[in-house]
Design an enzyme around this catalytic site. Structure first.
Site, PDB file in Angstrom:
ATOM      1  N   ASN A   9      50.191  32.764  43.207  1.00  0.00           N
ATOM      2  CA  ASN A   9      50.770  33.303  41.977  1.00  0.00           C
ATOM      3  C   ASN A   9      51.589  34.536  42.364  1.00  0.00           C
ATOM      4  O   ASN A   9      51.026  35.582  42.659  1.00  0.00           O
ATOM      5  CB  ASN A   9      49.638  33.666  40.997  1.00  0.00           C
ATOM      6  CG  ASN A   9      50.152  34.335  39.741  1.00  0.00           C
ATOM      7  OD1 ASN A   9      51.359  34.379  39.495  1.00  0.00           O
ATOM      8  ND2 ASN A   9      49.230  34.869  38.942  1.00  0.00           N
ATOM      9  N   LYS A  11      53.445  36.311  40.560  1.00  0.00           N
ATOM     10  CA  LYS A  11      53.533  37.309  39.477  1.00  0.00           C
ATOM     11  C   LYS A  11      54.984  37.791  39.335  1.00  0.00           C
ATOM     12  O   LYS A  11      55.912  37.014  39.548  1.00  0.00           O
ATOM     13  CB  LYS A  11      52.534  38.446  39.727  1.00  0.00           C
ATOM     14  CG  LYS A  11      51.109  37.907  39.939  1.00  0.00           C
ATOM     15  CD  LYS A  11      50.046  38.958  39.930  1.00  0.00           C
ATOM     16  CE  LYS A  11      48.684  38.314  40.144  1.00  0.00           C
ATOM     17  NZ  LYS A  11      47.580  39.264  40.100  1.00  0.00           N
ATOM     18  N   HIS A  96      46.103  33.845  32.118  1.00  0.00           N
ATOM     19  CA  HIS A  96      45.826  34.813  33.184  1.00  0.00           C
ATOM     20  C   HIS A  96      45.389  36.135  32.548  1.00  0.00           C
ATOM     21  O   HIS A  96      45.887  36.510  31.490  1.00  0.00           O
ATOM     22  CB  HIS A  96      47.085  35.011  34.047  1.00  0.00           C
ATOM     23  CG  HIS A  96      46.790  35.759  35.304  1.00  0.00           C
ATOM     24  ND1 HIS A  96      46.641  37.129  35.323  1.00  0.00           N
ATOM     25  CD2 HIS A  96      46.571  35.327  36.571  1.00  0.00           C
ATOM     26  CE1 HIS A  96      46.351  37.510  36.560  1.00  0.00           C
ATOM     27  NE2 HIS A  96      46.306  36.437  37.341  1.00  0.00           N
ATOM     28  N   GLU A  98      46.154  39.048  33.138  1.00  0.00           N
ATOM     29  CA  GLU A  98      47.260  39.981  32.872  1.00  0.00           C
ATOM     30  C   GLU A  98      47.966  39.616  31.571  1.00  0.00           C
ATOM     31  O   GLU A  98      48.462  40.494  30.859  1.00  0.00           O
ATOM     32  CB  GLU A  98      48.226  40.003  34.070  1.00  0.00           C
ATOM     33  CG  GLU A  98      47.593  40.730  35.253  1.00  0.00           C
ATOM     34  CD  GLU A  98      48.009  40.231  36.622  1.00  0.00           C
ATOM     35  OE1 GLU A  98      49.013  39.506  36.737  1.00  0.00           O
ATOM     36  OE2 GLU A  98      47.305  40.560  37.606  1.00  0.00           O
ATOM     37  N   GLU A 166      38.701  34.294  37.716  1.00  0.00           N
ATOM     38  CA  GLU A 166      39.281  35.501  38.302  1.00  0.00           C
ATOM     39  C   GLU A 166      38.638  36.724  37.652  1.00  0.00           C
ATOM     40  O   GLU A 166      39.068  37.141  36.567  1.00  0.00           O
ATOM     41  CB  GLU A 166      40.792  35.543  38.051  1.00  0.00           C
ATOM     42  CG  GLU A 166      41.548  34.391  38.672  1.00  0.00           C
ATOM     43  CD  GLU A 166      43.018  34.744  38.910  1.00  0.00           C
ATOM     44  OE1 GLU A 166      43.461  34.627  40.052  1.00  0.00           O
ATOM     45  OE2 GLU A 166      43.704  35.154  37.963  1.00  0.00           O
ATOM     46  N   GLY A 172      43.812  42.344  42.575  1.00  0.00           N
ATOM     47  CA  GLY A 172      44.710  43.371  43.103  1.00  0.00           C
ATOM     48  C   GLY A 172      44.002  44.658  43.502  1.00  0.00           C
ATOM     49  O   GLY A 172      44.642  45.668  43.744  1.00  0.00           O
ATOM     50  N   SER A 212      41.692  39.106  45.050  1.00  0.00           N
ATOM     51  CA  SER A 212      41.672  39.654  46.403  1.00  0.00           C
ATOM     52  C   SER A 212      41.242  38.634  47.469  1.00  0.00           C
ATOM     53  O   SER A 212      40.546  38.988  48.421  1.00  0.00           O
ATOM     54  CB  SER A 212      40.798  40.916  46.465  1.00  0.00           C
ATOM     55  OG  SER A 212      41.330  41.921  45.613  1.00  0.00           O
TER      56      SER A 212
HETATM   57  P1  13P Z   1      45.183  39.196  43.935  1.00  0.00           P
HETATM   58  O1  13P Z   1      44.983  38.086  44.929  1.00  0.00           O
HETATM   59  O2  13P Z   1      46.375  40.043  44.223  1.00  0.00           O
HETATM   60  O3  13P Z   1      43.922  39.970  43.710  1.00  0.00           O
HETATM   61  O4  13P Z   1      45.530  38.477  42.524  1.00  0.00           O
HETATM   62  C1  13P Z   1      44.746  37.448  42.074  1.00  0.00           C
HETATM   63  C2  13P Z   1      45.407  36.839  40.890  1.00  0.00           C
HETATM   64  O5  13P Z   1      45.493  37.445  39.835  1.00  0.00           O
HETATM   65  C3  13P Z   1      45.985  35.504  41.053  1.00  0.00           C
HETATM   66  O6  13P Z   1      46.356  34.966  39.822  1.00  0.00           O
END
Ligand code: 13P
Length: 250
Positions: A9, A11, A96, A98, A166, A172, A212
Site C-alpha cells: 500500500n 498510500k 483502511h 487512515e 492492522e 508506521g 510495520s
Molecule cells: P506500515 O507498514 O508503514 O506500518 O503501514 C501499514 C499499513 O497501513 C498498510 O496498509
C-alpha cells in the site's frame, strides 16, 4: 491450504513517474517471483494506469486504495468502481484505518463500498484494527469483531474478500504486533467469520497482517497458522524490501 497474499500500500507517496519506476524495480527484484504467494501493488489514483501498464504480464495485481459507492455523479474528489475496473484494478482496499481516522469512514460506509466493489467483479481487502487506547482498555476483540460484522452486514458471499488486520498502533510506528499478539486477533477474526458464514468459509478466508511489517519480521509473522500474508506500507516503497516480504510468503 490458503495461498498467501502480500500487497504493497503506497498510500500518498510517489509521482506517476516514480511509481512506474518502483513497479518496474519490484518486478525485477521478484525475478521469477513465486507462485506460492499472490502479490499486489496499490499506488495512488493518478498512477494506477501507468503502474497497471508496467505490471502487465507480471502476475502482480493492481490494487486501488479506496473507491466510492456510487456509480457516478456529483461527488467531487471521488472515484468509482467502474473507473477502477476500467484501468485494470482487481482489488480495492476498503476501510483502511487512515480512511476511518482522517476521512470519516464508518462501518456503514465501509459496508456500502464493499458491496459495490464485489458487485463490480473486483475483490475487496477489508481493513480492521484497534487503536492503542482500545487495546489498553481491553476492547480489541469487541472493536475488531464489530468492524468485521459491520463491514460484512448483508454481504452474502465473501469468496472475493480478504481481511487485513492492522492494529492502528502498529502502523508506521515501527511497533509490530508480536506474532503471538497478531495470531490471537487473526484467530478471533476467523471465529467471527465462522459465526457469520460457517466453518468452511472461515477456514478459506485469507487474513493479512499489516503494521510495520519488514523483511526481517515477515517470515515469523507469516508462519503463524492464521496469518495469510501482509498489507505493507513503508517497506513496500523499497523494491528489494517488498520483494523479500513477498518471498517470505512463498
Ligand atoms: P506500515 O507498514 O508503514 O506500518 O503501514 C501499514 C499499513 O497501513 C498498510 O496498509
Amino acid at each position: 491450504m490458503r495461498r498467501k497474499i502480500v500487497v504493497g500500500n503506497w498510500k500518498m507517496n510517489k509521482t506517476v513517474a516514480e511509481s512506474t519506476e518502483l513497479a518496474t524495480a519490484v518486478i525485477a527484484a521478484l525475478g521469477d517471483g513465486c507462485s506460492g504467494c499472490e502479490a499486489g501493488i496499490a499506488p495512488t489514483y493518478p498512477a494506477l494506469d501507468a503502474v497497471g501498464r508496467a505490471l502487465d504480464g507480471s502476475g502482480i495485481a493492481l490494487v486501488a486504495q479506496n473507491c466510492h459507492y456510487e456509480d457516478d455523479g456529483a461527488y467531487t474528489g471521488e472515484v468509482s468502481t467502474g473507473m477502477l475496473k476500467a484501468v485494470g484494478c482487481t482489488y480495492v482496499i476498503i476501510g483502511h484505518s487512515e480512511r476511518r481516522q482522517y476521512f470519516g469512514e464508518t462501518d456503514e460506509t465501509v459496508n456500502l463500498r464493499i458491496k459495490k466493489v464485489l458487485a463490480s467483479g473486483m475483490k475487496v481487502i477489508l481493513c480492521v484494527g484497534e487503536t492503542l487506547a482500545e487495546r489498553e482498555e481491553g476492547v480489541t476483540g469487541t472493536v475488531v469483531s464489530r468492524q468485521v460484522t459491520g463491514g460484512l452486514k448483508g454481504v452474502a458471499d465473501i469468496t472475493d474478500l480478504v481481511i487485513a488486520y492492522e492494529p492502528v498502533w502498529a502502523i508506521g510506528t515501527g511497533k509490530t504486533a508480536s506474532s503471538d499478539q497478531a495470531q490471537e486477533v487473526h484467530r478471533l477474526i476467523r471465529d467471527t467469520v465462522k459465526g457469520m458464514y460457517g466453518t468452511e468459509v472461515s477456514e478459506a478466508v485469507r487474513i493479512q497482517y499489516g503494521g510495520s511489517v519488514k523483511a526481517s519480521n515477515a517470515e515469523e509473522l507469516f508462519a503463524m497458522p492464521d496469518i495469510d500474508g501482509g498489507l505493507i506500507g513503508g517497506a513496500s516503497l523499497n523494491a528489494a524490501d517488498f520483494a523479500a516480504i513477498v518471498k517470505a510468503g512463498c
